[in-house]
Design an enzyme around this catalytic site. Structure first.
Site, PDB file in Angstrom:
ATOM      1  N   SER A 229     -26.982 -11.179 -23.523  1.00  0.00           N
ATOM      2  CA  SER A 229     -27.997 -11.689 -22.601  1.00  0.00           C
ATOM      3  C   SER A 229     -29.016 -12.533 -23.368  1.00  0.00           C
ATOM      4  O   SER A 229     -28.660 -13.574 -23.920  1.00  0.00           O
ATOM      5  CB  SER A 229     -28.664 -10.528 -21.858  1.00  0.00           C
ATOM      6  OG  SER A 229     -29.532 -10.978 -20.847  1.00  0.00           O
ATOM      7  N   ASP A 370     -22.282 -10.536 -12.440  1.00  0.00           N
ATOM      8  CA  ASP A 370     -23.572 -10.691 -13.127  1.00  0.00           C
ATOM      9  C   ASP A 370     -24.599 -11.327 -12.202  1.00  0.00           C
ATOM     10  O   ASP A 370     -24.370 -12.406 -11.644  1.00  0.00           O
ATOM     11  CB  ASP A 370     -23.391 -11.549 -14.384  1.00  0.00           C
ATOM     12  CG  ASP A 370     -24.554 -11.435 -15.350  1.00  0.00           C
ATOM     13  OD1 ASP A 370     -25.700 -11.669 -14.925  1.00  0.00           O
ATOM     14  OD2 ASP A 370     -24.327 -11.109 -16.524  1.00  0.00           O
ATOM     15  N   HIS A 403     -24.947  -6.874 -14.733  1.00  0.00           N
ATOM     16  CA  HIS A 403     -25.435  -7.401 -16.004  1.00  0.00           C
ATOM     17  C   HIS A 403     -25.724  -6.315 -17.035  1.00  0.00           C
ATOM     18  O   HIS A 403     -25.274  -6.410 -18.182  1.00  0.00           O
ATOM     19  CB  HIS A 403     -26.686  -8.239 -15.756  1.00  0.00           C
ATOM     20  CG  HIS A 403     -27.194  -8.939 -16.983  1.00  0.00           C
ATOM     21  ND1 HIS A 403     -26.633 -10.084 -17.474  1.00  0.00           N
ATOM     22  CD2 HIS A 403     -28.217  -8.625 -17.840  1.00  0.00           C
ATOM     23  CE1 HIS A 403     -27.271 -10.468 -18.563  1.00  0.00           C
ATOM     24  NE2 HIS A 403     -28.234  -9.605 -18.801  1.00  0.00           N
TER      25      HIS A 403
END
Length: 467
Positions: A229, A370, A403
């Site tokens: 991320s 996501d 995510h």
């Protein structure tokens, strides 16, 4: 008597010669030093109570002329630190912080800081190195990993919840006997999401780690990079920049999950959604690295946007995410099409991945669902890399996660893949894309996850890590 006088003269002459050599060594110009054996500054002892960067400018922001006089990756200051899980439970490893010179995205000299960790026990010489780019996702210095990972840091209790959590992945490498470097990749201005800046700081952090003799990692040691991320951007920008910015580094693999390949696409997906607060934090961070973009926000951000810009400036990731979701970010910019403003386009072009093929094997994974960083952008990045026949990319799309869960289920698989690269096992040739029901099914992953958590739990009771 004459013999004693003669002996005394010889001793005095010997001492004088030794003193002369010592003075000459101490006063020799650093430019004459062997680059393979850099001269390190004195290592300061650890503080009982750590200070955040805002209260420790001498270490985090050394004089500009000192920084400019150093080479990229050259260590300016070093000190011992006490590292702890969740800011409280001490970790039985050797740890240091180093302040070093890096470059921003305009190739101007800046100061940077990284945390170096050495496990207990004996390891092959040189020790292998894992560079872990933690997702800072914040706009304040006290949120940086170098502060948040220290014992008695308050950062984990005032919003920096990601750094202590992702630190568990770094401990898997320490338990294996590898050294770890964790750069504060957002730089001295907490420029959240500024990937090219973060990539340079990451590469220079590896340079600093390989030159820091107490860590035991030599200049030619194998190095791997991990990031998820907010940590994916420094990792992949570093992978793309290595061959031109730091070609001497022996980086054998890069693993990136939940990859932020295109910030424009991420902004459009987050606009008016629950994740808009986190993405607005990235907008504020980018303005700190791109002067033209900052000037545009000064001119065209509406009063609500200007208020939020001030309110959100001092927050770590937890509060960046939670504060005022469902924002219309593009609607705060007084422009018929904000993403087509020249300053915005220039910033988005500079931060977009895919300009250069990494000259190392790459492992990528992404949640099919996501909600923060678009799957389509990761797919496009893989397709861009794999147009080159020299590409080595292993890409997995996980169908049973979003995510956050994707890092939990995919991180151990990424680490297993990186450990093979560090151990000299060749990566699969070419490119492959796999749709997985869950990456927890990766062979060896559950055992690795269990072993890592078990060793971390044992460390709560003082067990040496890596012994």
């Amino acid at each position: 008597m004459r013999t004693r006088r003669l002996t005394g003269r010889i001793v005095r002459l010997g001492l004088l010669s030794i003193s002369t050599v010592t003075i000459a060594a101490l006063t020799a110009s650093p430019a004459q030093a062997d680059p393979a054996d850099p001269v390190l500054p004195p290592i300061q002892p650890a503080r009982i109570l750590p200070l955040p960067p805002e209260l420790d400018p001498g270490f985090y922001n050394p004089p500009a002329e000192v920084v400019a006089a150093a080479a990229p990756g050259e260590i300016i200051a070093a000190r011992q630190v006490n590292i702890a899980n969740f800011g409280l439970i001490p970790l039985n490893v050797d740890a240091w912080q180093v302040s070093y010179r890096s470059n921003n995205s305009r190739d101007e000299a800046i100061a940077a800081v990284a945390t170096l960790l050495k496990p207990r026990g004996v390891a092959p010489t040189p020790r292998k190195l894992l560079s872990v780019q933690i997702a800072e996702d914040s706009t304040a210095g006290y949120c940086s990993p170098s502060y948040a990972l220290q014992q008695f840091s308050v950062a984990p209790f005032v919003g920096q919840i990601v750094a202590p959590a992702e630190f568990l992945f770094a401990q898997a490498a320490l338990q294996k006997g590898d050294a770890v470097v964790i750069p504060d990749h957002q730089g001295p201005n907490s420029a959240y999401a500024a990937g090219p800046l973060a990539g340079r700081i990451t590469l220079d952090g590896i340079r600093a780690a390989t030159s820091f003799a107490p860590l035991g990692v030599g200049a030619g040691a194998p190095v791997a990079m991990y990031g998820y991320s907010g940590g994916s951007m420094p990792t992949m920008h570093a992978a793309e920049l290595r061959k031109t910015y730091a070609p001497e580094l022996n980086i054998v693999g890069a693993a990136s999950g939940g990859t932020g390949a295109d910030l424009g696409a991420a902004l459009l997906m987050a606009n008016n959604q629950a994740t808009s607060g986190l993405v607005l934090g990235a907008v504020l961070g980018l303005a700190r690295e791109y002067p033209d973009f900052n000037a545009l926000l000064d001119r065209k951000l509406d009063p609500v946007g200007q208020l939020l810009r001030a309110v959100k400036a001092p927050f770590c990731v937890q509060y960046q995410s939670a504060l005022l979701p469902f924002l219309n970010i593009t609607g705060m910019i007084n422009s018929p099409d904000p993403l087509r403003e020249p300053a915005v386009q220039a910033m988005l072009d500079d931060t977009r991945l895919g300009k250069s093929l990494p000259d190392m094997p790459v492992f990528m994974w992404h949640s099919k669902w996501d909600e923060i960083l678009p799957l389509a952008s990761a797919d496009q990045l893989v397709d861009t890399y794999c147009q080159d026949p020299k590409a080595q990319v292993t890409y997995t799309r996980d169908w049973a996660s979003e995510h956050i869960v994707a890092e939990v289920v995919g991180g151990p698989a990424a680490l297993l893949w990186l450990f093979d690269r560090l151990d000299g096992v060749p990566a699969q040739a070419g490119c492959s894309t796999t749709d997985s029901p869950s990456m927890l099914g990766t062979p060896g992953e559950l055992q690795t996850l269990g072993d890592t958590l078990g060793e971390t739990l044992a460390s709560f009771f003082g067990k040496p890590i890596g012994a």
